[in-house]
Design an enzyme around this catalytic site. Structure first.
Site, PDB file in Angstrom:
ATOM      1  N   TYR A 100       0.835  -1.216   0.000  1.00  0.00           N
ATOM      2  CA  TYR A 100       0.000   0.000   0.000  1.00  0.00           C
ATOM      3  C   TYR A 100       0.855   1.245   0.000  1.00  0.00           C
ATOM      4  CZ  TYR A 100       0.550  -0.830   5.079  1.00  0.00           C
ATOM      5  OH  TYR A 100       1.055  -1.097   6.322  1.00  0.00           O
ATOM      6  N   ILE A 156       9.821  -3.010   1.700  1.00  0.00           N
ATOM      7  CA  ILE A 156      10.145  -1.884   2.589  1.00  0.00           C
ATOM      8  C   ILE A 156      11.660  -1.731   2.746  1.00  0.00           C
ATOM      9  CG2 ILE A 156       9.889  -0.972   4.931  1.00  0.00           C
ATOM     10  CD1 ILE A 156       7.161  -2.505   5.029  1.00  0.00           C
ATOM     11  N   ASP A 175      19.705 -10.723   4.009  1.00  0.00           N
ATOM     12  CA  ASP A 175      18.430 -11.317   3.613  1.00  0.00           C
ATOM     13  C   ASP A 175      18.769 -12.648   2.964  1.00  0.00           C
ATOM     14  OD1 ASP A 175      16.048 -12.114   2.282  1.00  0.00           O
ATOM     15  OD2 ASP A 175      15.363 -10.032   2.172  1.00  0.00           O
ATOM     16  N   ARG A 232       8.019  -6.036  13.447  1.00  0.00           N
ATOM     17  CA  ARG A 232       7.119  -6.663  14.414  1.00  0.00           C
ATOM     18  C   ARG A 232       7.867  -6.777  15.743  1.00  0.00           C
ATOM     19  NH1 ARG A 232       3.613  -5.350  11.624  1.00  0.00           N
ATOM     20  NH2 ARG A 232       1.948  -6.556  10.659  1.00  0.00           N
ATOM     21  N   ASP A 256       8.607   1.147  16.648  1.00  0.00           N
ATOM     22  CA  ASP A 256       7.224   1.404  16.246  1.00  0.00           C
ATOM     23  C   ASP A 256       6.365   0.183  16.554  1.00  0.00           C
ATOM     24  OD1 ASP A 256       5.215   3.084  14.961  1.00  0.00           O
ATOM     25  OD2 ASP A 256       5.235   1.606  13.347  1.00  0.00           O
ATOM     26  N   GLU A 261       1.961  -6.880  21.535  1.00  0.00           N
ATOM     27  CA  GLU A 261       1.223  -5.737  21.002  1.00  0.00           C
ATOM     28  C   GLU A 261      -0.273  -5.812  21.291  1.00  0.00           C
ATOM     29  OE1 GLU A 261       2.918  -3.780  17.716  1.00  0.00           O
ATOM     30  OE2 GLU A 261       0.971  -3.432  16.802  1.00  0.00           O
ATOM     31  N   HIS A 293       2.842   1.934  16.532  1.00  0.00           N
ATOM     32  CA  HIS A 293       2.592   1.234  15.265  1.00  0.00           C
ATOM     33  C   HIS A 293       1.933   2.176  14.248  1.00  0.00           C
ATOM     34  CE1 HIS A 293       2.162  -3.125  13.685  1.00  0.00           C
ATOM     35  NE2 HIS A 293       2.318  -2.293  12.674  1.00  0.00           N
TER      36      HIS A 293
HETATM   37  P1  NAD Z   1       8.429  -8.305   2.007  1.00  0.00           P
HETATM   38  O1  NAD Z   1       7.804  -9.649   2.044  1.00  0.00           O
HETATM   39  O2  NAD Z   1       8.397  -7.523   0.750  1.00  0.00           O
HETATM   40  O3  NAD Z   1       9.968  -8.437   2.471  1.00  0.00           O
HETATM   41  C1  NAD Z   1      10.376  -9.158   3.597  1.00  0.00           C
HETATM   42  C2  NAD Z   1      11.814  -9.601   3.350  1.00  0.00           C
HETATM   43  O4  NAD Z   1      12.299 -10.193   4.564  1.00  0.00           O
HETATM   44  C3  NAD Z   1      11.961 -10.661   2.250  1.00  0.00           C
HETATM   45  O5  NAD Z   1      12.889 -10.219   1.281  1.00  0.00           O
HETATM   46  C4  NAD Z   1      12.459 -11.896   2.986  1.00  0.00           C
HETATM   47  O6  NAD Z   1      13.356 -12.677   2.220  1.00  0.00           O
HETATM   48  C5  NAD Z   1      13.153 -11.257   4.187  1.00  0.00           C
HETATM   49  N1  NAD Z   1      13.336 -12.143   5.330  1.00  0.00           N
HETATM   50  C6  NAD Z   1      12.474 -13.065   5.832  1.00  0.00           C
HETATM   51  N2  NAD Z   1      13.019 -13.665   6.899  1.00  0.00           N
HETATM   52  C7  NAD Z   1      14.241 -13.099   7.090  1.00  0.00           C
HETATM   53  C8  NAD Z   1      15.270 -13.294   8.039  1.00  0.00           C
HETATM   54  N3  NAD Z   1      15.159 -14.192   9.031  1.00  0.00           N
HETATM   55  N4  NAD Z   1      16.374 -12.537   7.940  1.00  0.00           N
HETATM   56  C9  NAD Z   1      16.512 -11.615   6.953  1.00  0.00           C
HETATM   57  N5  NAD Z   1      15.575 -11.403   6.007  1.00  0.00           N
HETATM   58  C10 NAD Z   1      14.447 -12.131   6.091  1.00  0.00           C
HETATM   59  O7  NAD Z   1       7.766  -7.500   3.195  1.00  0.00           O
HETATM   60  P2  NAD Z   1       7.701  -5.909   3.395  1.00  0.00           P
HETATM   61  O8  NAD Z   1       6.564  -5.352   2.648  1.00  0.00           O
HETATM   62  O9  NAD Z   1       9.050  -5.355   3.157  1.00  0.00           O
HETATM   63  O10 NAD Z   1       7.295  -5.824   4.941  1.00  0.00           O
HETATM   64  C11 NAD Z   1       8.140  -6.310   5.952  1.00  0.00           C
HETATM   65  C12 NAD Z   1       7.421  -6.294   7.277  1.00  0.00           C
HETATM   66  O11 NAD Z   1       7.202  -4.946   7.706  1.00  0.00           O
HETATM   67  C13 NAD Z   1       5.994  -6.864   7.249  1.00  0.00           C
HETATM   68  O12 NAD Z   1       5.979  -8.277   7.293  1.00  0.00           O
HETATM   69  C14 NAD Z   1       5.391  -6.256   8.488  1.00  0.00           C
HETATM   70  O13 NAD Z   1       5.645  -7.101   9.589  1.00  0.00           O
HETATM   71  C15 NAD Z   1       6.165  -4.958   8.659  1.00  0.00           C
HETATM   72  N6  NAD Z   1       5.316  -3.763   8.449  1.00  0.00           N
HETATM   73  C16 NAD Z   1       5.249  -2.834   9.418  1.00  0.00           C
HETATM   74  C17 NAD Z   1       4.471  -1.691   9.239  1.00  0.00           C
HETATM   75  C18 NAD Z   1       4.365  -0.607  10.274  1.00  0.00           C
HETATM   76  O14 NAD Z   1       3.484   0.254  10.165  1.00  0.00           O
HETATM   77  N7  NAD Z   1       5.198  -0.576  11.289  1.00  0.00           N
HETATM   78  C19 NAD Z   1       3.753  -1.541   8.055  1.00  0.00           C
HETATM   79  C20 NAD Z   1       3.861  -2.511   7.074  1.00  0.00           C
HETATM   80  C21 NAD Z   1       4.646  -3.632   7.269  1.00  0.00           C
HETATM   81  C1  COI Z   2       1.131  -3.905   8.313  1.00  0.00           C
HETATM   82  O1  COI Z   2       0.624  -3.428   7.289  1.00  0.00           O
HETATM   83  O2  COI Z   2       1.529  -5.082   8.389  1.00  0.00           O
HETATM   84  C2  COI Z   2       1.275  -3.050   9.491  1.00  0.00           C
HETATM   85  O3  COI Z   2       2.112  -3.332  10.310  1.00  0.00           O
HETATM   86  C3  COI Z   2       0.343  -1.894   9.639  1.00  0.00           C
HETATM   87  C4  COI Z   2      -0.628  -2.079  10.777  1.00  0.00           C
HETATM   88  C5  COI Z   2      -1.749  -1.094  10.687  1.00  0.00           C
HETATM   89  C6  COI Z   2      -1.146  -3.461  10.983  1.00  0.00           C
END
Ligand code: NAD
Ligand code: COI
Length: 328
Positions: A100, A156, A175, A232, A256, A261, A293
């Protein structure tokens, strides 16, 4: 046709209305989260759309199964709070919104790094207390002079790397599953921890990543280094982090996301502070930045979360295979 939209926040309303009008489909909304007690409000719905950090437990999927509801469309990325076995057992299909706005979280992570380096929390506190002499005595560090370790270079993490490289920082990444061009990788996490001034986490929360950063390996980090966790809470052993901060081994942390949680969510729902003792310990440290968060929370993100989740719910209801279906 009707979709039940749980956990609606005020800022989502205009996007729910615009999607509903564009698609000529009714969307029934509630601010309540999806739980075993609220799921019955979805009676007659063609799919459920939800957003929450609290668990989606077995009871929810069992009831959805009994009610004949066949899909749950999450408005967010992470699926760590879904009881996947229960969803499967009840033949409920799940979608998420995987992209998103990876940029929203990436910008937040980099801004947290800069706040840690410039001791922004302390500066603001000194200014609020009228201690200007103390505020001007604080000396910051420059991001472009730091080596940053990025764990996870998916959507991300890759965007974090791009921003950091654009700012002149040295970036190293770890990674094991996904290597991108123009990034220097190390082969194991310990090597990364030993080399970096700032460690930032961008991986999913799952059994394999629980306490990936722990008492044992946090000690490998350079004295005076920083930790940023916008991924997380479960990925970091909170007690180990607290010990490292108390002993001055780490210079600071920006979190964050926080272990346990669920407690944060419950407290927020009641308009209260999170009473978790570890949270309170971290909150009292002036070299720690805690946010509830919100890294994702931008106008662009909210729009995409609402529209793309409803698109997936609609596609499920038409017997199609949404691009964002999550296969466990
Ligand atoms: P993504 O799936 O595009 O990328 C995750 C990456 O992590 C992958 O490349 C994978 O190979 C790697 N990975 C998995 N296990 C690993 C390990 N043990 N060591 C190193 N690398 C590893 O996901 P994304 O869109 O980049 O999102 C990542 C995470 O961010 C989500 O799963 C979510 O938990 C978190 N997130 C947080 C927020 C927030 O508001 N704080 C928002 C969105 C997502
Ligand atoms: C996610 O999109 O995974 C986030 O961490 C955002 C949250 C609002 C759940």
């Amino acid at each position: 046709m009707m979709f039940m939209f749980y956990g609606m926040r005020p800022e989502e309303k205009e996007y729910v209305i615009s999607w509903s009008q564009q698609n000529n489909v009714q969307v029934k909304t509630t601010a309540e989260l999806l739980t075993a007690d609220t799921v019955e409000q979805a009676q007659g719905a063609d799919g459920i759309v939800a957003l929450q950090t609290q668990a989606y437990p077995k009871e929810v999927f069992d009831k959805m199964g009994q009610m004949g509801i066949k899909s749950l469309s999450l408005r967010n990325v992470g699926t760590d709070n879904v009881d996947k076995e229960a969803a499967k057992a009840n033949h409920i299909r799940i979608s998420n919104v995987p992209a998103y706005s990876p940029n929203a979280i990436a910008e937040f992570a980099v801004s947290s790094m800069m706040q840690l380096l410039r001791q922004t929390r302390k500066v603001i506190q000194y200014v609020e207390d009228g201690q200007l002499k103390e505020a001007v005595a604080l000396v910051g560090k420059e991001l472009s002079a730091q080596t940053v370790g990025v764990v996870g270079t998916g959507r991300i993490g890759k965007r974090v790397v791009d921003i950091l490289q654009g700012m002149g920082a040295k970036v190293i990444a770890y990674d094991p599953a996904f290597h991108q061009p123009d990034i220097d990788y190390v082969d194991n996490l310990d090597d990364l921890l030993k080399q970096v001034d700032i460690l930032t986490l961008h991986i999913p929360g799952m059994p394999a990543t629980e306490h990936l950063i722990n008492e044992k390996n946090i000690s490998l980090m350079k004295p005076g280094s920083y930790l940023v966790n916008d991924a997380r809470g479960m990925i970091v052993e909170t007690r180990a982090l607290i010990n490292a901060l108390k002993e001055g081994r780490l210079a600071g942390a920006a979190l964050d996301t926080f272990e346990n949680e669920d407690e944060l969510g419950k407290a927020m729902a009641q308009g209260q502070d999170n009473q978790d003792p570890d949270y309170q310990t971290l909150k009292a440290m002036d070299n720690v930045i805690l946010t509830p968060h919100i890294a994702y929370h931008t106008d662009i993100a909210v729009h995409n979360m609402v529209h793309q989740s409803l698109d997936s719910a609609y596609q499920f209801s038409q017997g199609q295979d949404p691009e964002n279906e999550v296969k466990f």
